[in-house]
Design a protein around this motif. Structure first.
Motif, PDB file in Angstrom:
ATOM      1  N   UNK A 132      17.073  46.325 -29.090  1.00 50.37           N
ATOM      2  CA  UNK A 132      15.761  46.590 -29.693  1.00 50.37           C
ATOM      3  C   UNK A 132      15.834  47.770 -30.656  1.00 50.37           C
ATOM      4  N   UNK A 133      14.700  48.102 -31.233  1.00 50.37           N
ATOM      5  CA  UNK A 133      14.641  49.183 -32.205  1.00 50.37           C
ATOM      6  C   UNK A 133      14.817  48.661 -33.623  1.00 50.37           C
ATOM      7  N   UNK A 134      14.219  49.371 -34.579  1.00 55.38           N
ATOM      8  CA  UNK A 134      14.305  48.968 -35.981  1.00 55.38           C
ATOM      9  C   UNK A 134      14.643  50.173 -36.853  1.00 55.38           C
ATOM     10  N   UNK A 135      15.348  49.906 -37.944  1.00 52.06           N
ATOM     11  CA  UNK A 135      15.727  50.959 -38.874  1.00 52.06           C
ATOM     12  C   UNK A 135      15.513  50.493 -40.305  1.00 52.06           C
ATOM     13  N   UNK A 136      14.805  51.310 -41.091  1.00 46.86           N
ATOM     14  CA  UNK A 136      14.589  51.004 -42.505  1.00 46.86           C
ATOM     15  C   UNK A 136      15.724  51.593 -43.330  1.00 46.86           C
ATOM     16  N   UNK A 137      16.230  50.791 -44.264  1.00 44.98           N
ATOM     17  CA  UNK A 137      17.342  51.213 -45.117  1.00 44.98           C
ATOM     18  C   UNK A 137      16.988  50.925 -46.574  1.00 44.98           C
ATOM     19  N   UNK A 138      17.227  51.893 -47.447  1.00 46.09           N
ATOM     20  CA  UNK A 138      17.018  51.691 -48.878  1.00 46.09           C
ATOM     21  C   UNK A 138      18.128  50.800 -49.437  1.00 46.09           C
ATOM     22  N   UNK A 139      17.709  49.854 -50.290  1.00 44.74           N
ATOM     23  CA  UNK A 139      18.702  48.921 -50.849  1.00 44.74           C
ATOM     24  C   UNK A 139      18.219  48.405 -52.201  1.00 44.74           C
TER      25      UNK A 139
ATOM     26  N   UNK B 126      34.752  57.551 -32.616  1.00 45.25           N
ATOM     27  CA  UNK B 126      33.533  56.929 -32.100  1.00 45.25           C
ATOM     28  C   UNK B 126      33.353  55.609 -32.832  1.00 45.25           C
ATOM     29  N   UNK B 127      33.443  54.519 -32.078  1.00 47.23           N
ATOM     30  CA  UNK B 127      33.322  53.196 -32.669  1.00 47.23           C
ATOM     31  C   UNK B 127      32.009  52.546 -32.230  1.00 47.23           C
ATOM     32  N   UNK B 128      31.253  52.076 -33.207  1.00 43.88           N
ATOM     33  CA  UNK B 128      29.937  51.475 -32.940  1.00 43.88           C
ATOM     34  C   UNK B 128      29.899  50.076 -33.535  1.00 43.88           C
ATOM     35  N   UNK B 129      29.464  49.123 -32.732  1.00 44.00           N
ATOM     36  CA  UNK B 129      29.240  47.758 -33.208  1.00 44.00           C
ATOM     37  C   UNK B 129      27.749  47.453 -33.129  1.00 44.00           C
ATOM     38  N   UNK B 130      27.173  47.074 -34.257  1.00 48.51           N
ATOM     39  CA  UNK B 130      25.746  46.768 -34.326  1.00 48.51           C
ATOM     40  C   UNK B 130      25.540  45.342 -34.815  1.00 48.51           C
ATOM     41  N   UNK B 131      24.813  44.573 -34.031  1.00 47.04           N
ATOM     42  CA  UNK B 131      24.352  43.262 -34.466  1.00 47.04           C
ATOM     43  C   UNK B 131      22.867  43.374 -34.773  1.00 47.04           C
ATOM     44  N   UNK B 132      22.463  42.891 -35.938  1.00 46.30           N
ATOM     45  CA  UNK B 132      21.071  43.073 -36.351  1.00 46.30           C
ATOM     46  C   UNK B 132      20.577  41.881 -37.148  1.00 46.30           C
ATOM     47  N   UNK B 133      19.266  41.754 -37.174  1.00 43.21           N
ATOM     48  CA  UNK B 133      18.602  40.762 -38.006  1.00 43.21           C
ATOM     49  C   UNK B 133      17.822  41.485 -39.102  1.00 43.21           C
ATOM     50  N   UNK B 134      17.761  40.909 -40.269  1.00 40.05           N
ATOM     51  CA  UNK B 134      16.910  41.429 -41.342  1.00 40.05           C
ATOM     52  C   UNK B 134      15.549  40.769 -41.182  1.00 40.05           C
ATOM     53  N   UNK B 135      14.567  41.543 -40.698  1.00 43.19           N
ATOM     54  CA  UNK B 135      13.254  40.930 -40.483  1.00 43.19           C
ATOM     55  C   UNK B 135      12.271  41.203 -41.611  1.00 43.19           C
ATOM     56  N   UNK B 136      12.696  42.006 -42.603  1.00 43.29           N
ATOM     57  CA  UNK B 136      11.818  42.238 -43.761  1.00 43.29           C
ATOM     58  C   UNK B 136      12.632  42.795 -44.916  1.00 43.29           C
ATOM     59  N   UNK B 137      12.357  42.292 -46.113  1.00 47.33           N
ATOM     60  CA  UNK B 137      12.933  42.831 -47.341  1.00 47.33           C
ATOM     61  C   UNK B 137      11.797  43.038 -48.330  1.00 47.33           C
ATOM     62  N   UNK B 138      11.666  44.247 -48.822  1.00 48.96           N
ATOM     63  CA  UNK B 138      10.575  44.587 -49.741  1.00 48.96           C
ATOM     64  C   UNK B 138      11.162  45.074 -51.065  1.00 48.96           C
ATOM     65  N   UNK B 139      10.682  44.496 -52.158  1.00 48.04           N
ATOM     66  CA  UNK B 139      11.118  44.942 -53.479  1.00 48.04           C
ATOM     67  C   UNK B 139      12.513  44.491 -53.856  1.00 48.04           C
ATOM     68  N   UNK B 140      13.028  43.445 -53.199  1.00 42.85           N
ATOM     69  CA  UNK B 140      14.370  42.933 -53.493  1.00 42.85           C
ATOM     70  C   UNK B 140      14.235  41.448 -53.839  1.00 42.85           C
TER      71      UNK B 140
END
Length: 362
Positions: A231-238, A267-281
């Motif tokens: 869970x959790x969400x993160x906004x990223x500029x693109x 420190x190794x991190x594996x993240x699986x994520x879905x793109x649930x919103x794209x704005x301005x792209x």
């Protein structure tokens, strides 16, 4: 013979149950939330919330009574509050305790010591740092809250958000980090905002004092470094717009290399994520775009991870518990030497991001 043993056991259980202190809402003033602010003349001002049930039990509609007192210490605050109550004060159901940032920056070691020794307090209780006065937060239940009391609202606020972007926290976890060698604790920051309150970031401790903070926007990257979670969400500029990543699984692994005198961490991190919103792209969803988003996400998270670790080194704090990790895996580990060399510790963060699905475009 078995019948006699059963009879003796039944009598013993009955006698023991008669010794249990039953606290009822009718006979006791049951404190569910407490807050501590800096008072005048180096005193502590404590505020508590006590629910008042209109019916005959906790399932009935409730209002709250707020009591405030100042004293030289936490135990004295409790005594002073008792003087204002016509019923015996009970803290066995205390679910949230708050401290003002001003008080926490000066140090709350004495209060932490009391928390660790008081058998009446549940280790599942939530703690928080208020950017402002805890009294104001306790006495103003947000109008938007679906809960009947401010204590229930604050408990739900912290509990719910630690299932998303914020790392897990409660009294047990805080005390473990506080007393463990090679590890430092942290707590969520709570702020009043308009007619409500919200979590606004994390406060990091060195000993019993807050020495650094991060905003809410960095809580997700910190949690990635700290623990496995979903869970959790993160906004990223693109590309001039923004992407919202929805975490469906993040795992972290620490590996220590080098010698005892010159350790190095991967420190190794594996993240699986879905793109649930794209704005301005304005681009078509293609495998090529997915790869670009994955690369941008890796750059974002690695940059934030490096900045967080650098801040921890500058503040001489170890909320990730790297020292504690090293201590359990290296013989003859010298914690004093570790602290002396902590600012030069090599920490390599490698993040892998896999975008599994696209969602909404706008």
């Amino acid at each position: 013979m078995k019948a006699k043993i059963f009879l003796v056991s039944l009598i013993a259980v009955s006698l023991l149950s008669g010794c249990i202190d039953h606290s009822s809402v009718e006979e006791n003033a049951i404190i569910q939330m407490a807050g501590y602010d800096k008072g005048e003349n180096k005193r502590i001002r404590g505020t508590v919330s006590i629910p008042q049930y209109e019916g005959s039990g906790e399932g009935s509609p409730a209002t709250e009574v707020y009591l405030t007192a100042s004293a030289d210490g936490v135990k004295e605050v409790e005594e002073e509050i008792q003087k204002q109550s016509s019923k015996p004060i009970s803290i066995g159901k205390l679910s949230v305790t708050l401290y003002s940032m001003e008080l926490a920056e000066e140090g709350i070691s004495d209060i932490i010591d009391i928390l660790s020794r008081d058998p009446r307090i549940s280790r599942n209780m939530f703690l928080g740092i208020v950017d402002g006065d805890t009294k104001d937060v306790i006495e103003s239940k947000p109008s938007s809250s679906q809960e009947s009391t401010s204590s229930r609202h604050l408990k739900g606020l912290i509990d719910t958000n630690t299932q998303y972007n914020f790392p897990k926290t409660n009294l047990h976890r805080f005390l473990y980090s506080y007393y463990a060698e090679g590890m430092d604790p942290f707590l969520p920051i709570i702020i009043p905002k308009d007619s409500t309150v919200e979590l606004d970031g994390l406060a990091f401790f060195k000993g019993g004092a807050v020495v650094g903070t991060i905003p809410e926007s960095k809580s997700f990257p910190f949690r990635m470094l700290k623990e496995n979670f979903k869970r959790g969400m993160q906004k990223i500029n693109f590309e001039g717009g923004t992407i919202m990543l929805d975490n469906i699984g993040s795992s972290v692994n620490y590996e220590m290399k080098g010698t005892v005198d010159d350790p190095e961490f991967d420190i190794k991190i594996d993240l699986k994520a879905e793109v649930n919103e794209m704005v301005g792209i304005n681009r078509e969803a293609t495998p090529a775009l997915a790869k670009e988003i994955e690369k941008a996400s890796v750059d974002f998270f690695e940059k934030n991870a490096d900045e967080l670790i650098q801040m921890f080194k500058e503040k001489e704090i170890d909320p990730l518990g790297l020292g504690n990790f090293a201590k359990t895996r290296k013989r003859n580990f010298d914690l004093t030497k570790w602290k002396d060399n902590y600012s030069d510790l090599k920490v390599n963060v490698k993040i892998n991001v896999e975008i599994t699905e696209y969602g909404i475009f706008s």
